[in-house]
Design a protein around this motif. Structure first.
Motif, mmCIF file in Angstrom:
data_model
loop_
_atom_site.group_PDB
_atom_site.id
_atom_site.type_symbol
_atom_site.label_atom_id
_atom_site.label_comp_id
_atom_site.label_asym_id
_atom_site.label_seq_id
_atom_site.Cartn_x
_atom_site.Cartn_y
_atom_site.Cartn_z
ATOM 1 N N ARG A 1 -34.256 24.136 75.603
ATOM 2 C CA ARG A 1 -34.528 22.878 76.301
ATOM 3 C C ARG A 1 -33.352 21.902 76.229
ATOM 4 O O ARG A 1 -33.260 20.979 77.034
ATOM 5 C CB ARG A 1 -35.795 22.227 75.767
ATOM 6 C CG ARG A 1 -35.730 21.634 74.391
ATOM 7 C CD ARG A 1 -37.003 20.845 74.097
ATOM 8 N NE ARG A 1 -37.060 20.371 72.731
ATOM 9 C CZ ARG A 1 -37.791 19.359 72.322
ATOM 10 N NH1 ARG A 1 -38.551 18.715 73.194
ATOM 11 N NH2 ARG A 1 -37.805 18.989 71.064
ATOM 12 N N THR B 1 -46.999 26.682 73.802
ATOM 13 C CA THR B 1 -46.994 25.849 75.002
ATOM 14 C C THR B 1 -47.928 26.358 76.091
ATOM 15 O O THR B 1 -48.252 25.606 77.017
ATOM 16 C CB THR B 1 -45.575 25.774 75.600
ATOM 17 O OG1 THR B 1 -45.175 27.089 76.040
ATOM 18 C CG2 THR B 1 -44.571 25.251 74.578
ATOM 19 N N GLY B 2 -48.321 27.629 76.044
ATOM 20 C CA GLY B 2 -49.109 28.220 77.104
ATOM 21 C C GLY B 2 -48.276 28.681 78.286
ATOM 22 O O GLY B 2 -48.822 29.155 79.283
ATOM 23 N N ALA B 3 -46.929 28.565 78.188
ATOM 24 C CA ALA B 3 -46.050 28.953 79.294
ATOM 25 C C ALA B 3 -45.656 30.426 79.166
ATOM 26 O O ALA B 3 -45.376 30.910 78.060
ATOM 27 C CB ALA B 3 -44.795 28.086 79.302
ATOM 28 N N PRO B 4 -45.597 31.159 80.281
ATOM 29 C CA PRO B 4 -45.149 32.553 80.215
ATOM 30 C C PRO B 4 -43.656 32.630 79.907
ATOM 31 O O PRO B 4 -42.887 31.730 80.259
ATOM 32 C CB PRO B 4 -45.463 33.094 81.611
ATOM 33 C CG PRO B 4 -45.471 31.891 82.490
ATOM 34 C CD PRO B 4 -45.969 30.756 81.654
ATOM 35 N N THR C 1 -39.976 34.577 80.431
ATOM 36 C CA THR C 1 -39.366 35.264 81.573
ATOM 37 C C THR C 1 -39.096 36.733 81.278
ATOM 38 O O THR C 1 -39.078 37.557 82.193
ATOM 39 C CB THR C 1 -38.059 34.567 81.979
ATOM 40 O OG1 THR C 1 -37.187 34.484 80.851
ATOM 41 C CG2 THR C 1 -38.333 33.153 82.486
ATOM 42 N N VAL D 1 -46.888 35.303 76.674
ATOM 43 C CA VAL D 1 -47.202 33.890 76.879
ATOM 44 C C VAL D 1 -46.909 33.131 75.593
ATOM 45 O O VAL D 1 -47.402 33.506 74.524
ATOM 46 C CB VAL D 1 -48.677 33.683 77.288
ATOM 47 C CG1 VAL D 1 -49.030 32.198 77.323
ATOM 48 C CG2 VAL D 1 -48.943 34.303 78.648
ATOM 49 N N ASP D 2 -46.079 32.118 75.696
ATOM 50 C CA ASP D 2 -45.706 31.308 74.534
ATOM 51 C C ASP D 2 -46.953 30.626 73.983
ATOM 52 O O ASP D 2 -47.545 29.770 74.636
ATOM 53 C CB ASP D 2 -44.666 30.271 74.954
ATOM 54 C CG ASP D 2 -44.120 29.462 73.793
ATOM 55 O OD1 ASP D 2 -44.828 29.290 72.781
ATOM 56 O OD2 ASP D 2 -42.985 28.963 73.907
#
Length: 232
Positions: free
Chosen positions: A224, A181-184, A186, A177-178
């Motif tokens: 991004r 950012t809290g984003a997983p 891939t 998990v990043d």
């Protein structure tokens, strides 16, 4: 002399790099990719080419990350290199500062599972490395240097940051998990990673954790924008 990971050949005019040379660099890169059997790279020609758009107020000249003075970067990268190899080979975080013994380096090079290695992160600490916004299983090397995947660099930086306790636990205290950012991520290669430095060792590795954070920022900006990252 500073060391930087810059992102976006054409997103900022204040580069000191003449436009014809930047275009020639892209032509040479596409020739390298063809030799390696890979499709060409599509570099955004301006901020307007980025979809979804950058957040309002983003300065495209500040994409990527400054690594600081080259001398200090080299020292931090050397220590981070040793720590990453230790984690990959032994599955644990070190409880001492680097002894730089050759056996660890030989064992790291002999790893058959490169999914547990930190090859892209270690390569991205070097000069004149190209970071591509595409998945690559391995760091690619040719006569012109190294090609690194931003996807894999992000996954490795997240995992090593987890080992270094670099992130905010509230964002997700996990090796996949990043923590910015809290984003997983891939790439789930590090899902079973349990190595952590001791709680009282965070200051010992604070500069290396910061370097890991800067590499993650650079990888995130490549992903991004779809633009290249270049170290120099």
């Amino acid at each position: 002399m500073g060391f930087d990971l810059g992102v976006g050949l054409f997103l900022c005019d204040d580069t000191g790099w003449p436009l014809p040379q930047r275009r020639r660099f892209l032509d040479d890169l596409d020739a390298r990719l063809r030799r390696l059997g890979l499709p060409p790279h599509r570099e955004p020609a301006s901020v307007a080419d980025i979809d979804p758009p950058l957040p309002p107020g983003t300065d495209p000249c500040l994409l990527g990350a400054s690594m600081g003075a080259y001398s200090s970067h080299a020292r931090r990268a050397d220590r981070l290199d040793w720590l990453a190899r230790h984690v990959a080979v032994r599955g644990t975080a070190p409880d001492l500062e680097p002894p730089y013994g050759p056996a660890l380096y030989r064992a790291y090079d002999a790893l058959t599972d490169r999914g547990a290695a930190f090859d892209h992160l270690l390569a991205a600490c070097g000069q004149d490395v190209v970071i591509l916004p595409r998945p690559l299983d391995l760091v690619l090397a040719d006569r012109d240097g190294l090609l690194v995947s931003a996807h894999r660099l992000r996954a490795e930086a997240v995992a090593l940051g987890y080992v270094l306790r670099a992130g905010d636990p509230a964002a997700g205290d996990s090796p996949v998990v990043d923590w910015t950012t809290g984003a997983p991520v891939t790439d789930r290669s590090f899902e079973g990673l349990t190595a952590r430095i001791d709680d009282d060792a965070d200051q010992l590795w604070a500069e290396e954790a910061d370097l890991c954070r800067r590499l993650l920022r650079g990888a995130a900006d490549v992903l991004r924008t779809g633009a290249l990252g270049l170290t120099s």
